[in-house]
Design a protein around this motif. Structure first.
Motif, PDB file in Angstrom:
ATOM      1  N   GLN A 219      43.232  -3.015  16.611  1.00  0.00           N
ATOM      2  CA  GLN A 219      42.330  -2.556  17.659  1.00  0.00           C
ATOM      3  C   GLN A 219      41.108  -3.457  17.669  1.00  0.00           C
ATOM      4  N   VAL A 220      40.418  -3.530  18.790  1.00  0.00           N
ATOM      5  CA  VAL A 220      39.260  -4.412  18.905  1.00  0.00           C
ATOM      6  C   VAL A 220      38.090  -3.831  18.128  1.00  0.00           C
ATOM      7  N   THR A 221      37.590  -4.589  17.133  1.00  0.00           N
ATOM      8  CA  THR A 221      36.396  -4.176  16.395  1.00  0.00           C
ATOM      9  C   THR A 221      35.175  -4.998  16.782  1.00  0.00           C
ATOM     10  N   LEU A 222      35.391  -6.149  17.401  1.00  0.00           N
ATOM     11  CA  LEU A 222      34.285  -6.986  17.868  1.00  0.00           C
ATOM     12  C   LEU A 222      34.739  -7.751  19.093  1.00  0.00           C
ATOM     13  N   ASP A 250      28.385 -13.561  12.367  1.00  0.00           N
ATOM     14  CA  ASP A 250      28.755 -12.295  13.009  1.00  0.00           C
ATOM     15  C   ASP A 250      30.265 -12.067  12.940  1.00  0.00           C
ATOM     16  N   VAL A 251      31.036 -13.135  13.226  1.00  0.00           N
ATOM     17  CA  VAL A 251      32.497 -12.997  13.202  1.00  0.00           C
ATOM     18  C   VAL A 251      32.993 -12.796  11.774  1.00  0.00           C
ATOM     19  N   ARG A 256      35.448  -9.503   7.531  1.00  0.00           N
ATOM     20  CA  ARG A 256      35.362  -8.922   6.183  1.00  0.00           C
ATOM     21  C   ARG A 256      35.405  -7.396   6.230  1.00  0.00           C
ATOM     22  N   ASP A 257      34.775  -6.820   7.249  1.00  0.00           N
ATOM     23  CA  ASP A 257      34.786  -5.369   7.390  1.00  0.00           C
ATOM     24  C   ASP A 257      36.204  -4.849   7.613  1.00  0.00           C
ATOM     25  N   THR A 258      37.008  -5.609   8.360  1.00  0.00           N
ATOM     26  CA  THR A 258      38.395  -5.159   8.577  1.00  0.00           C
ATOM     27  C   THR A 258      39.180  -5.201   7.273  1.00  0.00           C
TER      28      THR A 258
END
Length: 263
Positions: A219-222, A250-251, A256-258
């Motif tokens: 799913q789109v997170t950014l 930012d990317v 990393r969050d994913t």
């Protein structure tokens, strides 16, 4: 009468793609919403298994969504129709010359025989290979082979170019050179492009917009616009700029969050 300009080039609405049935069912992608306009160069980044290649198969028409819709130029995509695809490996015919590979693509695209030589020369000039048409595939470098693959994908003048990690198998210097060439090649182009990569630097350098996908189901997170200049500045200066570093950060943070989120 509606025209192509009355709708986005690509519109994905609430699309889900799953595989298998019952207890073995897996949702690979979605729900996903995405709009891409003509002239955009959109780069998709995400961890392995996030559905990046699944997304390209849906957009190319090789697969259909399990639910939701995918629309290219206002209609469901059809394989080989209005879409050019470049894979990680060039997948050229080794028994043909470079000209022979392009002739085959032009024939499939319906270009009349009398027009193929001129169109072939235009394509080779566009990808910087004007002098290699008579060589066999095995006589040119890996980077040159991938240029031929890009020329082949452009043979039918597609409205959308799909590129699935096309530079991943190349050495670092060749990869950077082809990134620069592809950026110039698509600057001001009327068609759109969707490029899949695992490289954050590559994404920010090429894109007018970066999409980061989550772990499965993707799913789109950014959804990040990349307002870097497309001309008038050298590639080295662009990569060294503060704005490039900010966007890369930012990317990278989003990716990393994913990875911290369980699949």
């Amino acid at each position: 009468m509606p025209t192509d300009q009355d709708h986005p080039l690509l519109e994905i609405t609430d699309a889900v793609r799953g595989y298998g049935r019952g207890t073995s069912a897996v949702t690979a992608l979605g729900p996903l919403d995405l709009r891409i306009e003509r002239g955009e160069f959109v780069v998709i980044v995400g961890p392995s298994g996030s559905g990046k290649s699944t997304l390209l198969r849906l957009v190319s028409g090789f697969e259909r969504p399990s639910s939701g819709t995918v629309s290219l130029d206002g209609r469901a995509p059809v394989p080989g129709d209005d879409v050019g695809v470049v894979f990680q490996q060039p997948r050229l015919f080794p028994w043909h010359t470079v000209n022979g590979n392009l002739n085959a693509a032009l024939r499939w695209a319906g270009v009349p025989r009398a027009q193929r030589a001129v169109r072939r020369a235009e394509l080779l000039e566009r990808v910087g290979l004007a002098e290699v048409g008579g060589r066999h595939v095995w006589e040119i470098s890996g980077g040159q082979q991938q240029r031929v693959a890009i020329a082949r994908a452009l043979a039918g003048r597609p409205s959308l170019l799909l590129l699935d990690e096309p530079f991943a198998a190349l050495d670092a210097l060749t990869r950077e050179r082809l990134q620069e060439d592809l950026r110039s090649l698509t600057d001001g182009a009327e068609q759109g492009a969707v490029f899949v990569t695992h490289s954050v630097d590559e994404a920010v350098f090429l894109a007018t917009r970066v999409i980061v996908l989550s772990n499965r189901p993707g799913q789109v997170t950014l959804d990040l616009p990349v307002p870097l200049p497309r001309s008038g500045v050298s590639a080295d200066d662009l990569r060294a700029s503060a704005e490039f570093a900010r966007l890369r950060g930012d990317v990278s943070t989003a990716v990393r969050d994913t990875l911290r989120t369980p699949a």
